[in-house]
Scaffold this motif. Structure first.
Motif, PDB file in Angstrom:
ATOM      1  N   MET A   1       0.850  -1.193   0.000  1.00 40.26           N
ATOM      2  CA  MET A   1       0.000   0.000   0.000  1.00 40.26           C
ATOM      3  C   MET A   1       0.885   1.243   0.000  1.00 40.26           C
ATOM      4  SD  MET A   1      -3.018   1.060   2.675  1.00 40.26           S
ATOM      5  CE  MET A   1      -4.008  -0.353   2.175  1.00 40.26           C
ATOM      6  N   SER A   2       0.569   2.224  -0.810  1.00 40.59           N
ATOM      7  CA  SER A   2       1.387   3.424  -0.906  1.00 40.59           C
ATOM      8  C   SER A   2       1.111   4.362   0.271  1.00 40.59           C
ATOM      9  CB  SER A   2       1.129   4.141  -2.227  1.00 40.59           C
ATOM     10  OG  SER A   2      -0.224   4.578  -2.302  1.00 40.59           O
ATOM     11  N   ILE A   3       2.075   5.257   0.504  1.00 46.34           N
ATOM     12  CA  ILE A   3       1.969   6.269   1.558  1.00 46.34           C
ATOM     13  C   ILE A   3       2.041   7.637   0.903  1.00 46.34           C
ATOM     14  CG2 ILE A   3       3.018   7.210   3.654  1.00 46.34           C
ATOM     15  CD1 ILE A   3       4.213   4.493   4.201  1.00 46.34           C
ATOM     16  N   SER A   4       1.208   8.546   1.348  1.00 41.94           N
ATOM     17  CA  SER A   4       1.231   9.916   0.845  1.00 41.94           C
ATOM     18  C   SER A   4       1.695  10.845   1.966  1.00 41.94           C
ATOM     19  CB  SER A   4      -0.159  10.339   0.369  1.00 41.94           C
ATOM     20  OG  SER A   4      -0.147  11.671  -0.091  1.00 41.94           O
ATOM     21  N   TYR A   5       2.890  11.433   1.779  1.00 42.46           N
ATOM     22  CA  TYR A   5       3.420  12.403   2.747  1.00 42.46           C
ATOM     23  C   TYR A   5       2.948  13.788   2.337  1.00 42.46           C
ATOM     24  CZ  TYR A   5       6.436   8.652   4.423  1.00 42.46           C
ATOM     25  OH  TYR A   5       6.904   7.474   4.946  1.00 42.46           O
ATOM     26  N   GLN A   6       2.322  14.502   3.273  1.00 49.22           N
ATOM     27  CA  GLN A   6       1.679  15.772   2.957  1.00 49.22           C
ATOM     28  C   GLN A   6       2.188  16.883   3.883  1.00 49.22           C
ATOM     29  OE1 GLN A   6      -2.592  15.151   2.890  1.00 49.22           O
ATOM     30  NE2 GLN A   6      -2.476  13.770   1.135  1.00 49.22           N
ATOM     31  N   PRO A   7       3.267  17.555   3.468  1.00 52.04           N
ATOM     32  CA  PRO A   7       3.779  18.687   4.238  1.00 52.04           C
ATOM     33  C   PRO A   7       3.060  19.977   3.861  1.00 52.04           C
ATOM     34  CG  PRO A   7       5.174  18.320   2.344  1.00 52.04           C
ATOM     35  CD  PRO A   7       4.083  17.264   2.278  1.00 52.04           C
ATOM     36  N   ASP A   8       3.335  21.045   4.590  1.00 47.68           N
ATOM     37  CA  ASP A   8       2.787  22.351   4.213  1.00 47.68           C
ATOM     38  C   ASP A   8       3.453  22.868   2.937  1.00 47.68           C
ATOM     39  OD1 ASP A   8       1.346  22.109   6.510  1.00 47.68           O
ATOM     40  OD2 ASP A   8       2.130  23.907   7.491  1.00 47.68           O
ATOM     41  N   LEU A   9       4.768  22.620   2.808  1.00 49.97           N
ATOM     42  CA  LEU A   9       5.531  23.067   1.645  1.00 49.97           C
ATOM     43  C   LEU A   9       6.437  21.937   1.182  1.00 49.97           C
ATOM     44  CD1 LEU A   9       6.684  26.596   2.914  1.00 49.97           C
ATOM     45  CD2 LEU A   9       4.961  26.176   1.146  1.00 49.97           C
ATOM     46  N   MET A  10       6.697  21.866  -0.118  1.00 49.58           N
ATOM     47  CA  MET A  10       7.607  20.861  -0.662  1.00 49.58           C
ATOM     48  C   MET A  10       8.499  21.515  -1.709  1.00 49.58           C
ATOM     49  SD  MET A  10       6.777  17.214  -2.585  1.00 49.58           S
ATOM     50  CE  MET A  10       5.488  16.852  -1.405  1.00 49.58           C
ATOM     51  N   LEU A  11       9.802  21.219  -1.637  1.00 49.82           N
ATOM     52  CA  LEU A  11      10.750  21.758  -2.606  1.00 49.82           C
ATOM     53  C   LEU A  11      10.717  20.889  -3.861  1.00 49.82           C
ATOM     54  CD1 LEU A  11      12.894  23.990  -3.024  1.00 49.82           C
ATOM     55  CD2 LEU A  11      14.615  22.303  -2.315  1.00 49.82           C
ATOM     56  N   VAL A  12      10.159  21.428  -4.931  1.00 48.73           N
ATOM     57  CA  VAL A  12      10.030  20.713  -6.201  1.00 48.73           C
ATOM     58  C   VAL A  12      10.585  21.601  -7.310  1.00 48.73           C
ATOM     59  CG1 VAL A  12       8.464  19.583  -7.813  1.00 48.73           C
ATOM     60  CG2 VAL A  12       7.953  19.547  -5.358  1.00 48.73           C
ATOM     61  N   ASP A  13      11.555  21.070  -8.051  1.00 50.98           N
ATOM     62  CA  ASP A  13      12.166  21.821  -9.156  1.00 50.98           C
ATOM     63  C   ASP A  13      12.667  23.190  -8.712  1.00 50.98           C
ATOM     64  OD1 ASP A  13      11.592  19.723 -10.898  1.00 50.98           O
ATOM     65  OD2 ASP A  13       9.608  20.527 -11.375  1.00 50.98           O
ATOM     66  N   GLY A  14      13.238  23.237  -7.507  1.00 49.23           N
ATOM     67  CA  GLY A  14      13.875  24.457  -7.035  1.00 49.23           C
ATOM     68  C   GLY A  14      12.967  25.463  -6.362  1.00 49.23           C
ATOM     69  N   ASN A  15      11.653  25.182  -6.284  1.00 49.98           N
ATOM     70  CA  ASN A  15      10.711  26.108  -5.657  1.00 49.98           C
ATOM     71  C   ASN A  15       9.854  25.385  -4.631  1.00 49.98           C
ATOM     72  OD1 ASN A  15      11.230  28.553  -7.337  1.00 49.98           O
ATOM     73  ND2 ASN A  15      10.527  27.209  -8.982  1.00 49.98           N
ATOM     74  N   PHE A  16       9.484  26.106  -3.581  1.00 52.94           N
ATOM     75  CA  PHE A  16       8.581  25.530  -2.582  1.00 52.94           C
ATOM     76  C   PHE A  16       7.142  25.673  -3.052  1.00 52.94           C
ATOM     77  CE2 PHE A  16      12.243  25.879   0.277  1.00 52.94           C
ATOM     78  CZ  PHE A  16      12.163  24.645   0.902  1.00 52.94           C
ATOM     79  N   LYS A  42      -7.204   4.927  -1.198  1.00 54.25           N
ATOM     80  CA  LYS A  42      -6.606   3.763  -0.533  1.00 54.25           C
ATOM     81  C   LYS A  42      -5.221   4.057   0.045  1.00 54.25           C
ATOM     82  CE  LYS A  42      -9.001   0.469  -3.580  1.00 54.25           C
ATOM     83  NZ  LYS A  42      -8.821  -0.638  -4.559  1.00 54.25           N
ATOM     84  N   THR A  43      -4.702   5.217  -0.269  1.00 54.58           N
ATOM     85  CA  THR A  43      -3.363   5.587   0.180  1.00 54.58           C
ATOM     86  C   THR A  43      -3.357   5.961   1.655  1.00 54.58           C
ATOM     87  OG1 THR A  43      -2.766   6.373  -2.024  1.00 54.58           O
ATOM     88  CG2 THR A  43      -1.462   7.193  -0.190  1.00 54.58           C
ATOM     89  N   VAL A  44      -2.323   5.531   2.382  1.00 52.68           N
ATOM     90  CA  VAL A  44      -2.146   5.935   3.774  1.00 52.68           C
ATOM     91  C   VAL A  44      -1.638   7.371   3.793  1.00 52.68           C
ATOM     92  CG1 VAL A  44      -0.872   5.515   5.906  1.00 52.68           C
ATOM     93  CG2 VAL A  44      -1.662   3.586   4.520  1.00 52.68           C
ATOM     94  N   ILE A  45      -2.334   8.244   4.516  1.00 54.88           N
ATOM     95  CA  ILE A  45      -1.973   9.659   4.571  1.00 54.88           C
ATOM     96  C   ILE A  45      -1.091   9.915   5.794  1.00 54.88           C
ATOM     97  CG2 ILE A  45      -2.820  12.032   4.681  1.00 54.88           C
ATOM     98  CD1 ILE A  45      -3.588  10.566   2.120  1.00 54.88           C
ATOM     99  N   HIS A  46       0.042  10.570   5.567  1.00 53.35           N
ATOM    100  CA  HIS A  46       0.927  10.951   6.668  1.00 53.35           C
ATOM    101  C   HIS A  46       1.062  12.470   6.629  1.00 53.35           C
ATOM    102  CE1 HIS A  46       4.564   9.667   9.284  1.00 53.35           C
ATOM    103  NE2 HIS A  46       4.189  10.878   9.597  1.00 53.35           N
ATOM    104  N   GLN A  47       0.313  13.131   7.484  1.00 54.93           N
ATOM    105  CA  GLN A  47       0.351  14.585   7.539  1.00 54.93           C
ATOM    106  C   GLN A  47       1.647  15.059   8.206  1.00 54.93           C
ATOM    107  OE1 GLN A  47      -1.620  16.858   6.314  1.00 54.93           O
ATOM    108  NE2 GLN A  47      -3.477  15.738   5.756  1.00 54.93           N
TER     109      GLN A  47
END
Length: 463
Positions: A1-16, A42-47
């Motif tokens: 089962m997949s896990i979804s990590y959900q932060p307030d901000l994520m650094l993607v391609d050099g930008n938050f 169905k994904t496990v959410i990790h806030q």
């Protein structure tokens, strides 16, 4: 089962970016980066509330056993005035450790790395023999102790098996180096091949490379033999080069040319090669590195501690040479401190600010953070260092309310992380999507520190 990590901000391609999810599959690889609302039911959410998520940092140059030396070599009375005299303290440390203590010290070194947001280590490993210089029944025993330590802590490791042959050109044997030596190149290759084969059957978080120690420690015929073997197997090849002026003088005395010219003539300066330190450069050296697409492994916290000198990072970057970062002697374990030192040292040298800003069309913080992440991945032949689908889910988070970065706006957050953040801000660290550091704690932290303290207490009466 997949896990979804959900932060307030994520650094993607050099930008938050806000409201992004990092979805990780059962194999530890990133499945997708998407809006929180797009997550599979169905994904496990990790806030990860009040956190920003960034790719894990990569340390390309570590001698983990030297973590035991911290605090024991900071006086002239005990360790002398320079790099060469400091080595005697390091040799005493190397000779004093048992195989199990090498494991305990490596665990401490790797724990501290993970607490600092480092998810991968390139371990430049040159302890092979017993303290009297005799061979163990298993010539890779000590390398396996270090690998076992990495597995225990949960850090990704590239074991760079080091070749060490002699004290130097026209120098007598040094008894402090007896644990390092494997004088026959064919024997070294056989032992390296055995370890490479074993690592191939281990976890995907463990991989292998080679590390001829230096021009002074590995003569040309031996170097050519092991470099050809590394090239045959497509391995990363790391080597100390031009850390001290005396190395250049010795190379010229033996071969008539300085180290980088010799390496160029031997065909070693390729994209597989990482030159550790590369501080004392001569005419044409930067051009040679740029032409070969070599990586430089800078270790500023150790280089300042040992009085090695200052890397000409501005000239290297202008020439297109990639700079990765390493902890080296473990006098301080902080990848971001190494990153900011690349810039800070140049400010002291040039009496200017923001010396590296705008080079290669990059912002200063982005350039330095890439040295701590993606440049290290290239050096170690890994697919880590960025957050993108298909890559291992190696990351760390920072607490946006930590006093050192509180109040940062998204467009200034990376700058504050690189230049101002305290390690106290790091909250979570994951390798292959597995949360090894949770709320700034490792599940084995107490045990690891207790074992390390026992080693230090014993060494206190020896070193």
């Amino acid at each position: 089962m997949s896990i979804s990590y959900q932060p307030d901000l994520m650094l993607v391609d050099g930008n938050f970016r806000r409201n992004c999810s990092l979805e990780v599959g059962d194999d530890g690889k990133i499945l997708s980066i998407s809006k929180d609302s797009d997550a599979d039911p169905k994904t496990v959410i990790h806030q990860l509330s009040r956190c920003a998520l960034l790719p894990g940092m990569i340390d390309v140059h570590s001698h983990s056993f030297q973590r035991a030396l911290r605090g024991k070599a900071e006086s002239r009375r005990r360790s002398g005035p320079d790099f060469w005299s400091w080595r005697n303290s390091m040799y005493r440390c190397a000779l004093a450790l048992t195989p199990e203590e090498i494991y305990d010290v490596a665990r401490m070194a790797f724990l501290e790395m993970m607490l600092a947001g480092i998810t991968t280590v390139g371990e430049f490993h040159y302890l092979h023999r017993s303290p009297d210089g005799s061979a163990y029944d298993d010539p890779n025993l000590l390398a396996k102790q270090v690998i076992r330590a990495a597995e225990s802590v949960g850090i990704r490791i590239v074991l760079l098996r080091c070749a060490y042959v002699r004290a130097g050109f026209d120098l007598p044997p040094d008894p402090g180096q007896v644990r390092f030596l494997e004088p026959d190149a064919d024997t070294f290759v056989r032992h390296a091949d055995d370890l490479r084969d074993e690592i191939g059957r281990m976890s995907s978080s463990i991989s292998f490379g080679l590390a001829p120690h230096s021009i002074r420690a590995v003569p040309r015929p031996y170097l050519q033999t092991i470099a050809a073997w590394a090239n045959k197997h497509g391995l990363p090849l790391h080597m100390h080069v031009a850390e001290q002026p005396a190395e250049i003088e010795a190379s010229i005395a033996e071969y008539g040319v300085a180290p980088f010219q010799l390496l160029d003539e031997l065909g070693l300066l390729t994209q597989d090669f990482t030159a550790i330190h590369a501080i004392h450069l001569g005419a044409g050296d930067i051009e040679r590195m740029a032409r070969g697409k070599v990586t430089v492994g800078a270790c500023p916290t150790t280089e300042r501690n040992l009085g090695d000198g200052i890397l000409c990072a501005d000239q290297l970057i202008d020439a297109g040479v990639s700079i990765a970062l390493g902890t080296d002697s473990h006098t301080q374990t902080d990848a971001l401190e190494n990153a900011r030192e690349l810039e800070s040292n140049l400010r002291l040298r040039h009496l200017q600010r923001a010396v590296l800003d705008g080079r290669q069309g990059r912002s200063l913080a982005s350039l330095l953070f890439d040295s701590a992440t993606s440049a290290g991945a290239r050096s170690l032949h890994l697919e880590t260092g960025t957050l993108q689908p298909g890559s291992p889910a190696d990351f760390f988070t920072v607490d946006l309310a930590d006093a050192s970065i509180a109040g940062s706006l998204p467009d200034e957050l990376l700058t504050n992380i690189v230049f101002s953040m305290s390690r106290s801000a790091i909250r979570h660290v994951a390798v292959d999507g597995k949360m090894t550091i949770d709320h700034s704690q490792h599940t084995l932290q107490g045990e690891i520190i207790e074992a390390f303290c026992r080693v230090q207490q014993r060494l206190g009466s020896v070193l």
